[in-house]
Design a protein around this motif. Structure first.
Motif, PDB file in Angstrom:
ATOM      1  N   SER A  45      69.319 -43.439 -78.556  1.00 44.19           N
ATOM      2  CA  SER A  45      69.485 -42.756 -77.277  1.00 44.19           C
ATOM      3  C   SER A  45      70.959 -42.702 -76.891  1.00 44.19           C
ATOM      4  N   TYR A  47      73.091 -41.383 -73.238  1.00 42.68           N
ATOM      5  CA  TYR A  47      72.912 -40.847 -71.887  1.00 42.68           C
ATOM      6  C   TYR A  47      74.049 -41.313 -70.991  1.00 42.68           C
ATOM      7  N   CYS A  49      74.582 -42.428 -66.986  1.00 43.20           N
ATOM      8  CA  CYS A  49      73.800 -42.897 -65.848  1.00 43.20           C
ATOM      9  C   CYS A  49      74.741 -43.437 -64.780  1.00 43.20           C
ATOM     10  N   ARG A  77      71.462 -39.079 -63.704  1.00 41.65           N
ATOM     11  CA  ARG A  77      71.288 -39.314 -65.137  1.00 41.65           C
ATOM     12  C   ARG A  77      71.395 -37.996 -65.894  1.00 41.65           C
ATOM     13  N   ASP A  79      70.992 -36.880 -70.179  1.00 39.13           N
ATOM     14  CA  ASP A  79      70.667 -37.323 -71.534  1.00 39.13           C
ATOM     15  C   ASP A  79      71.356 -36.442 -72.561  1.00 39.13           C
ATOM     16  N   TYR A  80      71.797 -37.080 -73.665  1.00 40.17           N
ATOM     17  CA  TYR A  80      72.467 -36.382 -74.752  1.00 40.17           C
ATOM     18  C   TYR A  80      71.725 -36.552 -76.079  1.00 40.17           C
ATOM     19  N   ALA A  82      68.041 -38.262 -77.759  1.00 40.49           N
ATOM     20  CA  ALA A  82      66.739 -38.885 -77.508  1.00 40.49           C
ATOM     21  C   ALA A  82      65.907 -38.740 -78.774  1.00 40.49           C
TER      22      ALA A  82
END
Length: 472
Positions: A45, A47, A49, A77, A79-80, A82
């Protein structure tokens, strides 16, 4: 069980990658007895945040996800990466027994090119993790978290051309107390683009026309992080982190003084102001004159850009007879570049506080023909040595999983960033060309003579006959 799992990265001991590369490694599970599980899950993951809370109007960092009722919590948040892979079983699968032994699983995940660089701050972070989760029936899951560093390539040569140019800013503070005259500060940087490991040379001119002394002049390098939250409302907070600091001075009242100080840029994240909507990172040099407690402190702020590819050298500069280009006309004399020689001129002994001397820079000469006092320079600049990847010690954070349904032991992580050895180069950065100073071997001897020796020498000269300049 978390101690029975180990995550390693292939061909990368510290787990440092650039965007566009593939993060790969192994998850090694070592069980000393059989276990009942539903599955083993591997997650990669990445991200950004940001989270904080407000209490009585004050902004406070939030180290835990669960907050007591009545305290307003702001979260943002983005996300990049996942990626989820089940090494064994599934989330809601049948319970099975796994025998004791060692199990090795390989993984690989590409890093998108739009990912920002890793960063750890007080109110948020940009974090990349490899996590192994043991899904247990009738009990809390156990996880093992390992962080790795992702770097977005920021080549200073591909950015704005202004990064090669000097930067100048000035401030003037007027005081109404007893009709004092103003205090004026003018600061100059040799360039606006730097990399970690490079020395930043700051020249400051202080004109204290007030009736109070300037106690000291503080020259500081700050990292400014800006965090954005969109839940429950759009809010932003900022944080300033002091990276380097020097002190000079004092400057007496109705006096003027110039200072040249050097700051070494430590291992830190590159400038990131547009890649992430949640966390933005910028840098600035701040020069503050500390006055009387009744007066405001004049300050000068100059923004700079920190990348991870240094500015390319332009080769040997023009000779001493060439004219200085207009952008450098306002600089104090031939201010040296940010090199080892510049450090020596700024105060070689411990980089102490020393005023900038014009006389030390104006007395330069080229070596005569046949003079072997200087080594000949090559026309081509030397190649830049590879950087070392050092930890940014002010970014250490606990990356353990804080989910209530998960058991995770404390895991400390500190991002690593490339640190260059730019200032040991023979070729200077793109700054005003330096002039060679010819070494004097015999001129310093008369200065070491005592007063009696000088008196005796003058008496001998008086006794010697002096020839008349007029021919008869």
């Amino acid at each position: 069980m978390s101690n029975n799992c180990m995550i390693t990265f292939d061909q990368n001991e510290h787990g440092t990658y650039f965007t566009g590369q593939v993060v790969s490694g192994k998850a090694i599970v070592n069980l000393n007895k059989s276990k009942k599980l539903r599955g083993i899950k591997l997650e990669i993951s990445g991200y950004a945040c940001a989270q904080w809370r407000r209490k009585h109007g004050r902004v406070m960092p939030m180290h835990q996800v669960n907050v007591k009722p009545g305290r307003r919590r702001f979260v943002g948040r983005e996300d990049y990466i996942a990626s989820t892979t089940f090494l064994m079983g599934s989330e809601q699968g049948q319970v099975f027994n796994i025998d004791a032994g060692t199990y090795t699983y390989t993984f690989a995940c590409p890093i998108p090119s739009h990912c920002p660089s890793s960063f750890e701050g007080m109110y948020g972070h940009i974090r990349y993790l490899a996590k192994v989760t043991f899904i247990r029936p009738g009990a809390s899951n156990r996880t093992t978290n390992v962080g790795f560093t992702v770097l977005k390539l920021l080549d200073l040569n591909q950015e704005s051309k202004m990064l090669r140019e000097p930067a100048t800013n000035e401030a003037m503070e007027y005081f109404c107390f007893m009709h004092d005259k103003p205090v004026h500060i003018k600061a100059t940087l040799q360039q606006q683009g730097y990399v970690p490991g490079q020395f930043l040379l700051v020249h400051a001119d202080v004109s204290n026309n007030s009736n109070s002394d300037c106690k000291k002049l503080m020259i500081m390098l700050y990292l400014r992080a800006t965090y954005t939250a969109d839940t429950p409302a759009f809010r932003t907070v900022s944080e300033k982190i002091l990276l380097a600091k020097r002190e000079s001075g004092p400057v007496v009242h109705h006096g003027q003084k110039s200072f040249t100080e050097s700051l070494r840029i430590p291992a830190t994240a590159p400038t990131c102001e547009h890649l992430s909507k949640i966390v933005r990172v910028s840098y600035e040099v701040r020069i503050v004159a500390v006055m009387n407690w009744l007066m405001a402190n004049p300050k000068v702020v100059i923004p700079i850009t920190i990348g991870n590819v240094p500015l390319a050298t332009a080769g040997p500069g023009p000779g001493p007879g060439s004219s200085t280009s207009p952008p450098y006309a306002d600089l104090p004399g031939d201010l040296p570049c940010t090199s080892a020689r510049a450090m020596a001129l700024a105060g070689a002994s411990g980089f102490g506080n020393s005023a900038f001397e014009h006389t030390e820079l104006e007395d330069y000469e080229l070596p005569e023909d046949g003079d072997d006092e200087f080594e000949t320079e090559e026309d081509l600049p030397p190649e830049l040595p590879p950087p070392t990847y050092e930890q940014a010690m002010f970014m250490t954070a606990d990356i353990a999983d804080n989910d209530t349904n998960t058991v995770s032991e404390a895991a400390r992580f500190t991002p690593r960033y490339p640190v260059f050895d730019v200032d040991t180069f023979q070729s200077p950065p793109p700054n005003p060309p330096q002039k060679k100073r010819r070494r004097r071997r015999h001129r310093a001897e008369p200065r070491q003579l005592t007063k009696q020796a000088l008196k005796a020498e003058s008496q001998e000269k008086e006794r010697e006959p002096v020839e008349s300049p007029v021919q008869i």
